[in-house]
Design an enzyme around this catalytic site. Structure first.
Site, PDB file in Angstrom:
ATOM      1  NE  ARG A  71      -2.181  -0.676   3.706  1.00  0.00           N
ATOM      2  CZ  ARG A  71      -2.771  -0.491   5.002  1.00  0.00           C
ATOM      3  NH1 ARG A  71      -4.182  -0.095   4.829  1.00  0.00           N
ATOM      4  NH2 ARG A  71      -1.825  -0.544   5.813  1.00  0.00           N
ATOM      5  CB  SER A 134       6.077  -6.252   7.626  1.00  0.00           C
ATOM      6  OG  SER A 134       5.474  -4.923   7.459  1.00  0.00           O
ATOM      7  CG  ASP A 188       3.972  -5.744  10.246  1.00  0.00           C
ATOM      8  OD1 ASP A 188       4.895  -6.103  11.233  1.00  0.00           O
ATOM      9  OD2 ASP A 188       3.371  -6.524   9.541  1.00  0.00           O
TER      10      ASP A 188
HETATM   11  C1  GLC Z   1       6.652 -12.202   9.599  1.00  0.00           C
HETATM   12  C2  GLC Z   1       7.839 -10.899   9.617  1.00  0.00           C
HETATM   13  C3  GLC Z   1       7.571  -9.655  10.602  1.00  0.00           C
HETATM   14  C4  GLC Z   1       6.288  -9.310  10.591  1.00  0.00           C
HETATM   15  C5  GLC Z   1       5.165 -10.335  10.653  1.00  0.00           C
HETATM   16  C6  GLC Z   1       3.924  -9.724  10.497  1.00  0.00           C
HETATM   17  O1  GLC Z   1       6.716 -12.586  10.832  1.00  0.00           O
HETATM   18  O2  GLC Z   1       8.907 -11.623   9.915  1.00  0.00           O
HETATM   19  O3  GLC Z   1       8.729  -8.846  10.442  1.00  0.00           O
HETATM   20  O4  GLC Z   1       5.949  -8.253  11.557  1.00  0.00           O
HETATM   21  O5  GLC Z   1       5.423 -11.411   9.530  1.00  0.00           O
HETATM   22  O6  GLC Z   1       3.726  -9.140   9.163  1.00  0.00           O
END
Ligand code: GLC
Length: 445
Positions: A71, A134, A188
């Site tokens: 996004r 993320s 995130d």
């Molecule tokens: C996976 C990623 C992590 C992220 C999570 C949620 O665990 O390694 O960085 O926060 O997904 O998206």
């Protein structure tokens, strides 16, 4: 009396209170090891920022990459504790080729879409951008970090071990996208915590329960024994990378299968028991066993259970809690026929045991993580949660809250789970504002 296979399986997927306690204890130990820079399944990665104050103001861009959808958002922060406003937003879908090809292709695609967004919204003067990325990233400061490994089946080559923002900047230059300045890089979970912290000084934790699973916590700096460079704040947010937690989990035969079929074997054990990406895969494997051993579905494996990812999270929603009509419509689509009552009940039971186990393990991890959270109040803490599993899966947030109360006892009263929609994107804008206003935490990149 001999129990049926489904009863045996429900037993295997049950997480009793005693197990939840052990998980909570093990999480705390792993966190301490991670904070000290010792070997741990929980990385405890410094985010180089403290919780937002709510005074952050201005207009920022946020780029949110964490799954197949990514996004771009234009966010206005009014300051003085008022809610951030999303002025414009666009979602783009990345293709499997972009996710699993080369880094140049992936970051080039993102740059292209960002360029399109700027054009569509006539943004031509320089604007600061917060980048929610993320995946496990070792930050070098607030605006640069090195990708440690991919998760969630991303595998673009040439990115692990390299500076993510540098690669993105290069891709932006390649696409002649010039007016964007990436000032912050965040996970995130960190974004979610920040998006809530703007409104609520009691927010000490951000959780994602969606495609993936992870937790960020606000920790007193004195507890962080590992290197944090020039950071001088009294507290810091830490991206735990909790999905990789691997101690005392009640893993069974199906978990081992899901792991074996995954793109990151022997990693992310907790995530593979909790997150939305993996729950339908568990259901698929259990149903296949029921078909083979109990002649469920008249002994034939429907095609939706043949491929690893054809059965989806939203299918589970319907089988677990949908109306009879919704179940029959979906069954017609997926299996080419309607299910009889016994089959419907069986599907609901399998989905329920898998989703319930996810919520109870997530509750244990959240309470383990809370033991190290630096709260502004002794009595209350807000846990900001974002992600489709928490937001949309029927009954999930209720089972999670009940499991937290069961494990926490009376202390559970002060814990507030708060859905923080779009937290990951809005939070990136908040961090961009913190950085732009203070300007003192950047790396020399
Ligand atoms: C996976 C990623 C992590 C992220 C999570 C949620 O665990 O390694 O960085 O926060 O997904 O998206």
């Amino acid at each position: 009396m001999k129990s049926s296979l489904i009863e045996t399986l429900e037993g295997q997927f049950e997480v009793p209170l005693s197990r939840m306690r052990r998980i909570r204890g093990a999480v705390t130990k792993e966190m301490d090891a991670g904070l000290a820079g010792r070997k741990s399944s929980i990385a405890m990665l410094p985010a180089y920022c403290d919780a937002a104050s709510g005074r952050e103001r201005g207009r920022y861009l946020a780029l949110d990459l964490g799954g197949t959808n990514f996004r771009v958002m234009l966010v206005e922060l009014p300051g003085s504790g008022k809610p951030p406003r999303v002025i414009a937003e666009a979602k783009y879908r990345l293709t499997p080729g972009q996710i699993t090809g080369s880094g140049a292709v992936l970051f080039g695609a993102i740059a292209g879409y960002l360029g399109k967004f700027l054009k569509d919204h006539e943004i031509t003067s320089e604007i600061a951008l917060g980048y929610t990325f993320s995946f496990p990233v070792q930050l070098l400061g607030i605006d640069e970090g090195i990708l440690m490994k991919w998760t969630k089946d991303f595998s673009a080559s040439g990115v692990v071990g390299r500076k993510v923002v540098a690669i993105q900047r290069q891709a932006l230059a390649g696409k002649k996208v010039r007016c964007v300045n990436i000032v912050a890089l965040a996970n995130d979970t960190v974004g979610t915590l920040q998006a809530q912290a703007v409104l609520d000084p009691d927010c000490g934790m951000g959780v994602i329960l969606g495609t993936g699973f992870n937790i960020a916590v606000r920790v007193a700096s004195r507890r962080i024994r590992k290197e944090t460079g020039a950071y001088r704040g009294k507290s810091m947010i830490i991206n735990m990378e909790t999905g990789n937690f691997n101690k005392v989990l009640p893993r069974n035969h199906y978990d081992r299968r899901v792991d074996r079929d995954s793109g990151n074997v022997a990693h992310q054990f907790a995530e593979k028991m909790i997150a939305g990406k993996y729950l339908p895969q568990l259901v698929r494997l259990v149903v296949r066993d029921l078909i083979r051993k109990e002649r469920f579905f008249e002994g034939h494996v429907p095609t939706v259970f043949v491929e690893r990812d054809a059965f989806k999270g939203w299918h589970m929603d319907v089988f677990e809690a949908g109306s009879r009509k919704a179940v029959q419509e979906l069954s017609q689509d997926l299996f080419g026929r309607q299910l009889d009552p016994a089959e419907r009940r069986m599907m609901a039971r399998v989905c329920r045991m898998v989703s319930r186990r996810s919520a109870r393990i997530a509750a244990s991890l959240i309470l383990g993580a809370l033991t190290r959270v630096e709260c502004r109040s002794k009595k209350r803490v807000t846990v900001a949660v974002d992600g489709s599993l928490f937001e949309k899966y029927p009954g999930y947030s209720r089972v999670l809250a009940a499991a937290i109360r069961e494990l926490a006892g009376p202390a559970g009263k002060g814990i507030r789970l708060k859905l923080t929609k779009d937290g990951s994107g809005i939070g990136a804008a908040v961090i961009a504002a913190v950085v732009t206003e203070s300007g003192d935490m950047r790396t020399a990149s």
